[in-house]
Structure formats: structure tokens, C-alpha cells
Enzyme design. Sequence first.
Site, PDB file in Angstrom:
ATOM      1  N   GLY A 101      35.909  45.214  51.165  1.00 28.40           N
ATOM      2  CA  GLY A 101      35.370  44.671  49.595  1.00 28.40           C
ATOM      3  C   GLY A 101      35.091  43.459  50.349  1.00 28.40           C
ATOM      4  O   GLY A 101      35.639  42.363  51.947  1.00 28.40           O
ATOM      5  N   ASN A 102      34.710  42.729  49.110  1.00 24.08           N
ATOM      6  CA  ASN A 102      35.213  40.410  48.743  1.00 24.08           C
ATOM      7  C   ASN A 102      35.089  40.352  47.930  1.00 24.08           C
ATOM      8  O   ASN A 102      35.326  40.647  46.740  1.00 24.08           O
ATOM      9  CB  ASN A 102      33.241  40.595  49.707  1.00 24.08           C
ATOM     10  N   HIS A 103      35.372  38.981  47.242  1.00 26.35           N
ATOM     11  CA  HIS A 103      35.778  37.885  46.267  1.00 26.35           C
ATOM     12  C   HIS A 103      35.319  38.307  44.976  1.00 26.35           C
ATOM     13  O   HIS A 103      34.914  37.457  44.370  1.00 26.35           O
ATOM     14  CB  HIS A 103      35.915  36.927  47.162  1.00 26.35           C
ATOM     15  N   SER A 104      33.566  38.672  45.258  1.00 28.58           N
ATOM     16  CA  SER A 104      32.477  38.657  44.056  1.00 28.58           C
ATOM     17  C   SER A 104      32.967  39.530  43.148  1.00 28.58           C
ATOM     18  O   SER A 104      33.204  40.641  43.010  1.00 28.58           O
ATOM     19  CB  SER A 104      31.128  39.315  44.625  1.00 28.58           C
TER      20      SER A 104
ATOM     21  N   ALA B 237      26.662  40.986  45.846  1.00 29.85           N
ATOM     22  CA  ALA B 237      27.848  40.860  47.642  1.00 29.85           C
ATOM     23  C   ALA B 237      27.995  41.586  47.851  1.00 29.85           C
ATOM     24  O   ALA B 237      28.694  42.499  47.922  1.00 29.85           O
ATOM     25  CB  ALA B 237      28.739  39.312  47.310  1.00 29.85           C
TER      26      ALA B 237
END
Length: 217
Positions: free
Chosen positions: A21-24, A90
Site C-alpha cells: 500500500g502507500n501513505h495516502s 494513490a
Amino acid sequence: MRVLITAGPTYEPIDPVRFIGNHSTGKMGYALAEAFAEQGAQVTLISGPTSLPNPASALITTTRVQTAAEMYEAAAAAAPGADVWVFAAAVADYRPREVAQNKIKKDGETLTLELVKNVDIAGTLGKTKRPEQFSVGFALETNDEEAHARGKLQRKNFNLIVLNSLRDPGAGFRHDTNKVTLLDAAGQMTIFELKPKAAVAHDIVQSVLARLPLRNA
Ligand code: CTP
Ligand code: CA
């Protein structure tokens, strides 16, 4: 006016307990949903996993998804009926080729995962865009910001792209503020100050409304 917004990250499963995943946080996309609703628009908000509650406005319908593939399915269903598309999500660029059925055990000293490219939601839908529809993209860049953003504007058939530079303090992920530059398909560039995300959303909505082809139709 009907508006489609993608927001938040996507989670691409590795096994039953892990993901890429990512930090969005989804804050910018949710703020845009609220700002469009304030203008009386009907908003379809397609959100990846976030800790934010669904927006309360009766004008906003929120659909929750996990993966890029699920986000694409939901966005493709809503896109033909929407006047404005806003791709604030994102999206993970790659996903594991295989999702392990059971939790992966800590066996070797290294672990290799093979990743395959995800569908480009904005790019794929961009090929179906009708002349009266308006598409807005985002670009978060660390270098050669303007050139990268202009490339994405063209490749994905955007009418407007919102550029975040990670070199600007207070911009991008994990902040309640953002500093954006808007580039449009006609080559016009507008640089905004650092502001709360709600105010940035308001600026973006006004920029879209001013450019809508059938504004008074
Ligand atoms: N986007 C999308 N689907 C993807 C990847 C990106 O809809 N699979 C959208 C984003 O929501 C954003 C725009 O495309 O509006 C640009 O995203 P970005 O990650 O900057 O572009 P990429 O084409 O993935 O290029 P790169 O990550 O290599 O810079
Ligand atoms: Ca990307």
C-alpha cells in the site's frame, strides 16, 4: 453536475494478512467530494482504505474498495454518467502476481515477490472520454515536476492536472495542508499558496467550473 472522484490508497494483497500500500490518507479526495457537493454536484466517491468516515452529505455516495482492480471496476461503472472525473487516488502501480492462500512463513533469509502492473484507471478511462467530459488528474513528484505533470496530462487525456511537489514543506501526504500548482491542457499554469486541504479543494473546484465546456448549457 455529476462528479466521479477516486481517493485514498489501494491495498494489493500479498497473503491473507499482508498487503502492498502507500501513505495516502484520502484527505484531498474527500475534501474535493465535499467541495463539489457544496456546489450542488452529485458526487460518486470511490475510496480505497482510509480511516476517514464516509462524508455525511446526502449528495455524496461513497463506495469502498481495496485493490486497484476493484477501484477500476467501480470507476468504470460511474465514468460514462459523470460530467467531471477527478483521479485523486494513490493507486498502487503494481500488485503481487500471486496472492498466497495462507500466511507466508518466515523461511528463508530473503523473500522475492513478483509484481505485475495494475490497470491505469485514469489512463484507461481517458481513452473513453467524450468531448463534453472533463478529467482532472493528480501528480505527486519529487523532481522535474512540471515536465512529469505535463507528460501525464497528455498521456492520460486530462484537462487539468494538480501537481504536488514533495519539495514543498507541508505538501502531499500526511498533512492537513497542501500546496499545489495547476496545469491545464491549454498550457496555463496557476501556482497556489500553502493552504488547508479544504481551501485547496475549493480552489480546484473553482478551476474546474471555470473550464467546463458546457458550463451554461
Ligand atoms: N492513476 C490511476 N491509476 C493508476 C495509476 C495512477 O488512475 N494505476 C492516476 C492517479 O490517480 C493520478 C494520475 O493517474 O491522478 C497520476 O498518478 P501517478 O502515480 O503520478 O502516475 P503514474 O502513471 O503511475 O506514473 P509514476 O507513478 O511512474 O510517476
Ligand atoms: Ca504511480
